[in-house]
Design a protein around this motif. Structure first.
Motif, PDB file in Angstrom:
ATOM      1  N   LEU A 147       0.876  -1.186  -0.059  1.00  0.00           N
ATOM      2  CA  LEU A 147      -0.025   0.118  -0.087  1.00  0.00           C
ATOM      3  C   LEU A 147       1.039   1.314  -0.086  1.00  0.00           C
ATOM      4  O   LEU A 147       1.680   1.475   0.899  1.00  0.00           O
ATOM      5  CB  LEU A 147      -0.860  -0.025   1.261  1.00  0.00           C
ATOM      6  CG  LEU A 147      -1.575   1.268   1.539  1.00  0.00           C
ATOM      7  CD1 LEU A 147      -2.496   1.576   0.468  1.00  0.00           C
ATOM      8  CD2 LEU A 147      -2.476   1.350   2.657  1.00  0.00           C
ATOM      9  N   ASP A 148       0.853   1.931  -1.083  1.00  0.00           N
ATOM     10  CA  ASP A 148       1.277   3.410  -1.055  1.00  0.00           C
ATOM     11  C   ASP A 148       0.275   4.485  -0.955  1.00  0.00           C
ATOM     12  O   ASP A 148      -0.814   4.554  -1.374  1.00  0.00           O
ATOM     13  CB  ASP A 148       2.022   3.614  -2.536  1.00  0.00           C
ATOM     14  CG  ASP A 148       3.174   2.683  -2.927  1.00  0.00           C
ATOM     15  OD1 ASP A 148       3.855   2.362  -1.852  1.00  0.00           O
ATOM     16  OD2 ASP A 148       3.219   2.390  -3.887  1.00  0.00           O
ATOM     17  N   TYR A 149       0.815   5.104   0.193  1.00  0.00           N
ATOM     18  CA  TYR A 149      -0.144   6.145   0.451  1.00  0.00           C
ATOM     19  C   TYR A 149       0.238   7.696   0.403  1.00  0.00           C
ATOM     20  O   TYR A 149       1.449   7.901   0.494  1.00  0.00           O
ATOM     21  CB  TYR A 149      -0.371   6.252   2.279  1.00  0.00           C
ATOM     22  CG  TYR A 149      -1.330   7.248   2.776  1.00  0.00           C
ATOM     23  CD1 TYR A 149      -2.786   6.829   3.032  1.00  0.00           C
ATOM     24  CD2 TYR A 149      -0.851   8.486   3.455  1.00  0.00           C
ATOM     25  CE1 TYR A 149      -3.395   7.829   3.510  1.00  0.00           C
ATOM     26  CE2 TYR A 149      -2.032   9.125   3.871  1.00  0.00           C
ATOM     27  CZ  TYR A 149      -3.224   8.844   3.641  1.00  0.00           C
ATOM     28  OH  TYR A 149      -4.055   9.783   4.573  1.00  0.00           O
ATOM     29  N   PHE A 150      -0.480   8.406  -0.310  1.00  0.00           N
ATOM     30  CA  PHE A 150      -0.032   9.683  -0.975  1.00  0.00           C
ATOM     31  C   PHE A 150      -1.014  10.863  -0.176  1.00  0.00           C
ATOM     32  O   PHE A 150      -2.259  10.982  -0.290  1.00  0.00           O
ATOM     33  CB  PHE A 150      -0.403   9.929  -2.600  1.00  0.00           C
ATOM     34  CG  PHE A 150       0.222   8.836  -3.278  1.00  0.00           C
ATOM     35  CD1 PHE A 150       1.411   8.893  -3.712  1.00  0.00           C
ATOM     36  CD2 PHE A 150      -0.232   7.537  -3.425  1.00  0.00           C
ATOM     37  CE1 PHE A 150       1.961   7.909  -4.600  1.00  0.00           C
ATOM     38  CE2 PHE A 150       0.309   6.354  -4.075  1.00  0.00           C
ATOM     39  CZ  PHE A 150       1.600   6.729  -4.670  1.00  0.00           C
ATOM     40  N   LYS A 151      -0.369  11.921   0.559  1.00  0.00           N
ATOM     41  CA  LYS A 151      -1.041  12.777   1.171  1.00  0.00           C
ATOM     42  C   LYS A 151      -1.501  13.614  -0.049  1.00  0.00           C
ATOM     43  O   LYS A 151      -0.699  14.141  -0.929  1.00  0.00           O
ATOM     44  CB  LYS A 151      -0.210  13.652   2.189  1.00  0.00           C
ATOM     45  CG  LYS A 151      -0.052  12.664   3.281  1.00  0.00           C
ATOM     46  CD  LYS A 151       1.132  13.208   4.545  1.00  0.00           C
ATOM     47  CE  LYS A 151       1.143  12.290   5.684  1.00  0.00           C
ATOM     48  NZ  LYS A 151       2.143  13.023   6.676  1.00  0.00           N
ATOM     49  N   GLY A 152      -2.571  14.366   0.246  1.00  0.00           N
ATOM     50  CA  GLY A 152      -3.042  15.452  -0.698  1.00  0.00           C
ATOM     51  C   GLY A 152      -4.335  15.141  -1.320  1.00  0.00           C
ATOM     52  O   GLY A 152      -5.000  14.318  -1.094  1.00  0.00           O
ATOM     53  N   SER A 153      -4.709  16.111  -2.008  1.00  0.00           N
ATOM     54  CA  SER A 153      -6.171  16.035  -2.675  1.00  0.00           C
ATOM     55  C   SER A 153      -5.923  15.700  -4.169  1.00  0.00           C
ATOM     56  O   SER A 153      -5.231  16.488  -4.825  1.00  0.00           O
ATOM     57  CB  SER A 153      -6.997  17.433  -2.707  1.00  0.00           C
ATOM     58  OG  SER A 153      -8.285  17.292  -3.140  1.00  0.00           O
ATOM     59  N   PHE A 154      -6.490  14.730  -4.691  1.00  0.00           N
ATOM     60  CA  PHE A 154      -6.564  14.148  -6.199  1.00  0.00           C
ATOM     61  C   PHE A 154      -8.139  13.921  -6.607  1.00  0.00           C
ATOM     62  O   PHE A 154      -8.351  13.046  -6.126  1.00  0.00           O
ATOM     63  CB  PHE A 154      -5.651  13.167  -6.198  1.00  0.00           C
ATOM     64  CG  PHE A 154      -4.259  13.250  -5.366  1.00  0.00           C
ATOM     65  CD1 PHE A 154      -3.193  13.795  -5.953  1.00  0.00           C
ATOM     66  CD2 PHE A 154      -4.132  12.572  -4.366  1.00  0.00           C
ATOM     67  CE1 PHE A 154      -2.143  14.103  -5.333  1.00  0.00           C
ATOM     68  CE2 PHE A 154      -2.954  12.392  -3.448  1.00  0.00           C
ATOM     69  CZ  PHE A 154      -1.976  13.133  -4.127  1.00  0.00           C
ATOM     70  N   GLY A 176     -11.663  12.467  -1.449  1.00  0.00           N
ATOM     71  CA  GLY A 176     -11.588  13.742  -1.387  1.00  0.00           C
ATOM     72  C   GLY A 176     -11.616  14.627  -0.065  1.00  0.00           C
ATOM     73  O   GLY A 176     -11.712  15.848   0.058  1.00  0.00           O
ATOM     74  N   GLY A 177     -11.907  13.774   1.074  1.00  0.00           N
ATOM     75  CA  GLY A 177     -12.144  14.185   2.445  1.00  0.00           C
ATOM     76  C   GLY A 177     -13.310  14.037   2.972  1.00  0.00           C
ATOM     77  O   GLY A 177     -14.257  14.258   2.180  1.00  0.00           O
ATOM     78  N   GLY A 192     -10.568  12.154   8.203  1.00  0.00           N
ATOM     79  CA  GLY A 192     -11.283  12.934   7.299  1.00  0.00           C
ATOM     80  C   GLY A 192     -10.265  13.915   6.342  1.00  0.00           C
ATOM     81  O   GLY A 192     -10.875  14.740   5.378  1.00  0.00           O
ATOM     82  N   ALA A 193      -9.198  13.415   6.221  1.00  0.00           N
ATOM     83  CA  ALA A 193      -8.428  14.253   5.360  1.00  0.00           C
ATOM     84  C   ALA A 193      -8.482  13.763   3.918  1.00  0.00           C
ATOM     85  O   ALA A 193      -8.757  12.378   3.764  1.00  0.00           O
ATOM     86  CB  ALA A 193      -6.959  14.393   5.644  1.00  0.00           C
ATOM     87  N   ALA A 194      -8.046  14.450   2.805  1.00  0.00           N
ATOM     88  CA  ALA A 194      -8.075  13.869   1.360  1.00  0.00           C
ATOM     89  C   ALA A 194      -6.846  13.108   1.289  1.00  0.00           C
ATOM     90  O   ALA A 194      -5.708  13.275   1.994  1.00  0.00           O
ATOM     91  CB  ALA A 194      -8.101  14.964   0.451  1.00  0.00           C
ATOM     92  N   PHE A 195      -6.808  12.191   0.454  1.00  0.00           N
ATOM     93  CA  PHE A 195      -5.425  11.321   0.147  1.00  0.00           C
ATOM     94  C   PHE A 195      -5.740  10.511  -1.080  1.00  0.00           C
ATOM     95  O   PHE A 195      -6.950  10.375  -1.517  1.00  0.00           O
ATOM     96  CB  PHE A 195      -5.147  10.255   1.409  1.00  0.00           C
ATOM     97  CG  PHE A 195      -6.275   9.261   1.433  1.00  0.00           C
ATOM     98  CD1 PHE A 195      -6.210   8.168   1.023  1.00  0.00           C
ATOM     99  CD2 PHE A 195      -7.206   9.322   2.563  1.00  0.00           C
ATOM    100  CE1 PHE A 195      -7.099   7.159   1.122  1.00  0.00           C
ATOM    101  CE2 PHE A 195      -8.210   8.519   2.642  1.00  0.00           C
ATOM    102  CZ  PHE A 195      -7.955   7.149   1.970  1.00  0.00           C
TER     103      PHE A 195
END
Length: 765
Positions: free
Chosen positions: A631-638, A737-738, A667-670
């Motif tokens: 599992l690769d986890y990417f912080k941010g909104s895509f 998206g959060g 609750g964060a986007a990722f």
């Protein structure tokens, strides 16, 4: 021999239970129902005996007589004394637990309804209504010489006091006639609260006599971006067309909107009260007020309206003129609505204009407020104090927790990504109404999982003691109408999902298969009532299908009376389209559109089936040794999986298609990528079903297998891939998206029931 006998016994028991549910197709199912022998037959000779103090229950008696008149064509004669047989008796019973509690004892001689009060009598009448033939419903109705009610001993009362539905009439407007139809459906399924979202940025829908511009200007708009989306979707779905009844032409402009006069609303309130449904008004403040600010610009801190970083400019909580306006508005609302509750909203407030306001800086200093969140709480508490002066109680969305909440406010929980909000409120002593976005936002497009998700919803949050759980009043489903422009679309979005919620909140029963059997008996009733409900799902295919050799499409119908119609030229199936053969042979690539039609002409979902020829994918030629996936986890909104950034922020190993907690803030986007290999135990065509909120893509054997990309509510998409026996490359890309997510992968082989992909099928090198 014993094994065969046991199987026969189980089969007989199952058949008997199914027959019983067909005999008592009641939703929500009663708390206790013991079937009896025989039936009570209602005829023209049946007599009605009224309870003591009958005048207090004249409304409920009239409802009962209306129900019988619809079935038989006449009302029952009232007898002063009960005859020995062929009699319906209404009887008071003060020993029953609550105002909505009732009992019903039915045998061939008598039908006895006992209740503590008017609400209980009415709930009993609605149960009786569901036991009568469906054709007696609707304006046309149908008359017979007798109606048979099965014998039983029934005891019933609700599990939760708040059993609600919410309807947003601001984003798109709905007629009074539709609201009455909506209320009648609530009553039929023993729901008791209607939360009307009357104002928002897109329109002000209730007459306020002291501020006429709120409806003269604020009730009308030119078409916005949400209308444009609906118009585009209407090309393939007529239910998405803007309702022309709410379009006017004025001063050279085309305007959409409408509003309710106070006289119209009084009539609606009386209609609801006669059906024991309480209407709770929402006037959303301090945010979501653009329609009001455009009519009265002084309400904002800057005198301007528009959009900030996230939401629209709110009214100014630091100007006394704002409070004068709010108190004037709520004075008229309090006088109009008899409910003890008023919903203030207080959600999604863009506070940047407050932070820039010198006036707000002064107010915050004078009141020792340390943040704009506390300033919002200051506004909410002032309004609550005013509500109390009018004998009303304040409800707010769960944002009212931020900055502090009074002990008397009611919290309506919606933000699924803030799971501790209802727990904090309950522990603080506040009453809580559960409305989490997943699964109770009925504006999310339904799929084959939606009914099950609602039916298995537990209103009690995890972590509460029994004493704390007593603060959970119940729940409601919310219908936000940005993309619900017509009454038919509204019907489709909430029915039959509301029936599942009604059983959760009335009976708290957990027997999904049994519920589905009873639900099948309700579609004919809904047809009679003119409800444009969502038909149950068709089975036997995926959306993206492959074949190696010619295959046969066999669609499984959930209801025998449905007709499946199809096209192959790209057009939408209509009632005149050809009926799909039971065995439809496919030997070349093609696209089929198909839809189910009920006998009343109600069309179900339009399925687009793509068929393409594919050779069996060769296995990778390796046997991976490590269990699970990377599992690769990417912080941010895509917004789509296609734009996930190259380098992950975190890499971990997981056993299956899961994303562990703690990889990022709640609750964060990722974005996420799960990859490795999947085992095909045998050569064959594998069907995969990917459910995502927000979006995801599945790749198997080097093929794009399921495309469920882009931000959206929980939605299932499906596809197939032809695989040779062995290990094949496997990847799931996912974006959130959060606000809370859903990610689930299931499979089926040769039409088998859907089931999760086993852990043993997933490995990496």
């Amino acid at each position: 021999m014993r094994k065969l006998w046991t199987m026969a016994l189980l089969l007989a028991l199952g058949t008997r239970l199914h027959a019983q549910e067909q005999r008592f197709p009641v939703i929500p199912y009663p708390q206790q129902l013991v079937p009896g022998t025989g039936e009570f037959v209602i005829t023209k000779d049946t007599r009605l005996v009224l309870p003591a103090h009958a005048g207090r229950y004249s409304n409920e008696t009239a409802q009962l007589q209306s129900l019988i008149r619809q079935g038989l064509g006449y009302s029952l004669k009232v007898a002063a004394k009960a005859p020995a047989a062929n009699v319906i008796i209404l009887r008071l019973n003060d020993a029953l637990a609550g105002e909505e509690a009732y009992t019903m004892q039915v045998n061939p001689q008598q039908l006895i309804i006992s209740a503590k009060g008017a609400a209980g009598f009415f709930r009993a009448v609605e149960t009786l209504r569901q036991l009568m033939p469906p054709f007696t419903e609707g304006s046309a109705g149908g008359h017979v010489t007798a109606v048979n009610i099965p014998a039983m001993d029934l005891k019933d009362q609700p599990a939760y006091a708040w059993r609600g539905m919410h309807l947003d009439v601001s984003r798109h407007f709905f007629s009074i006639d539709y609201l009455k139809k909506f209320i009648d459906l609530l009553a039929l399924y023993k729901m008791n609260k209607l939360h009307l979202h009357l104002t928002d940025d897109q329109g002000w829908r209730i007459e306020i006599k002291k501020y006429p511009l709120l409806t003269q200007q604020g009730a009308w708009r030119t078409f916005n971006n949400q209308d444009s989306v609906c118009m585009q979707q209407a090309k393939n779905n007529p239910d998405m067309a803007i309702d022309t009844a709410h379009i006017i032409h004025k001063n050279g402009k085309t305007l959409y909107g409408g509003f309710y006069t106070q006289a119209q609303m009084r009539d609606l309130i009386a209609f609801a009260a006669a059906r024991h449904v309480e209407i709770i008004p929402e006037i959303d403040m301090p945010g979501h007020m653009m329609a009001a600010i455009r009519a009265y610009p002084y309400l904002s801190c800057s005198g301007e309206s528009g959009w900030g970083k996230d939401f629209s400019t709110p009214i100014c909580p630091c100007n006394e003129a704002t409070y004068k306006f709010a108190e004037d508005v709520f004075s008229e609302i309090a006088a109009l609505f008899p409910s003890e509750y008023i919903h203030l909203g207080a959600d999604e407030v863009e506070k940047t204009s407050w932070a820039k306001s010198p006036l707000c800086a002064t107010v915050m200093q004078q009141n020792n407020l340390k943040s704009v969140e506390e300033l919002q709480s200051y506004f909410v508490k002032r309004m609550e104090k005013f509500f109390h002066s009018k004998g009303k109680r304040l409800i707010g969305w769960d944002e009212i927790l931020e900055g502090g909440i009074s002990e008397t406010a009611l919290l309506m929980y919606w933000r699924s990504w803030v799971p501790d909000a209802p727990v904090k409120a309950a522990r603080h002593g506040n009453k809580v109404i559960m409305t989490p976005g997943n699964p109770l936002y009925f504006d999310g497009v339904p799929d084959r999982n939606s009914l099950s998700n609602v039916y298995h919803f537990n209103p009690i949050p995890k972590g509460l003691t029994a004493e704390e759980a007593a603060h959970i009043m119940g729940a409601q489903a919310n219908i936000w109408t940005e993309w619900i422009p017509s009454e038919k679309r509204a019907d489709y979005m909430f029915m039959p999902r509301m029936t599942a919620l009604s059983e959760v909140l009335w009976t708290n029963r957990q027997d999904y298969g049994d519920y589905l059997q009873r639900l099948n008996e309700h579609y004919a009733r809904l047809d009679q009532l003119g409800v444009h409900y969502r038909l149950p799902d068709l089975d036997g295919f995926t959306e993206d299908n492959v074949f190696v050799e010619p295959v046969t499409l066999r669609v499984r119908k959930p209801l025998e009376n449905l007709s499946i119609r199809y096209t192959t030229d790209g057009t939408i199936p209509v009632a005149a389209s050809p009926v799909l053969p039971a065995d439809y042979r496919i030997s070349e690539p093609q696209t089929i559109k198909l839809a189910a039609f009920s006998p009343a002409g109600n069309r179900g979902d339009i399925y687009t089936l793509h068929y393409r020829k594919q050779s069996y994918a060769k296995p990778a030629g390796i046997t991976p040794a490590v269990n699970g996936l990377q599992l690769d986890y990417f912080k941010g909104s895509f917004k789509t999986t296609r734009v996930i950034k190259a380098a992950p922020d975190t890499t971990v190993r997981v056993a299956n298609i899961v994303i562990p907690e703690g990889l990022g803030p709640a609750g964060a986007a990722f974005g996420a990528r799960l990859q490795g290999y999947i085992q095909a135990p045998e050569t064959g065509i594998y069907s995969f079903f990917l459910t995502c909120d927000d979006g995801g893509m599945l790749y198997v054997g080097g093929h794009e297998t399921v495309n469920n990309d882009g931000w959206h509510a929980p939605l299932q998409k499906s596809g197939q891939v032809a695989l040779e026996k062995g290990w094949h490359p496997f990847r799931v890309d996912f974006v959130e998206g959060g606000g809370g997510y859903t990610l689930k992968l299931e499979y089926s082989v040769n039409g088998s029931p859907l089931q999760p992909v086993p852990d043993t099928w997933l490995k990496t090198k």
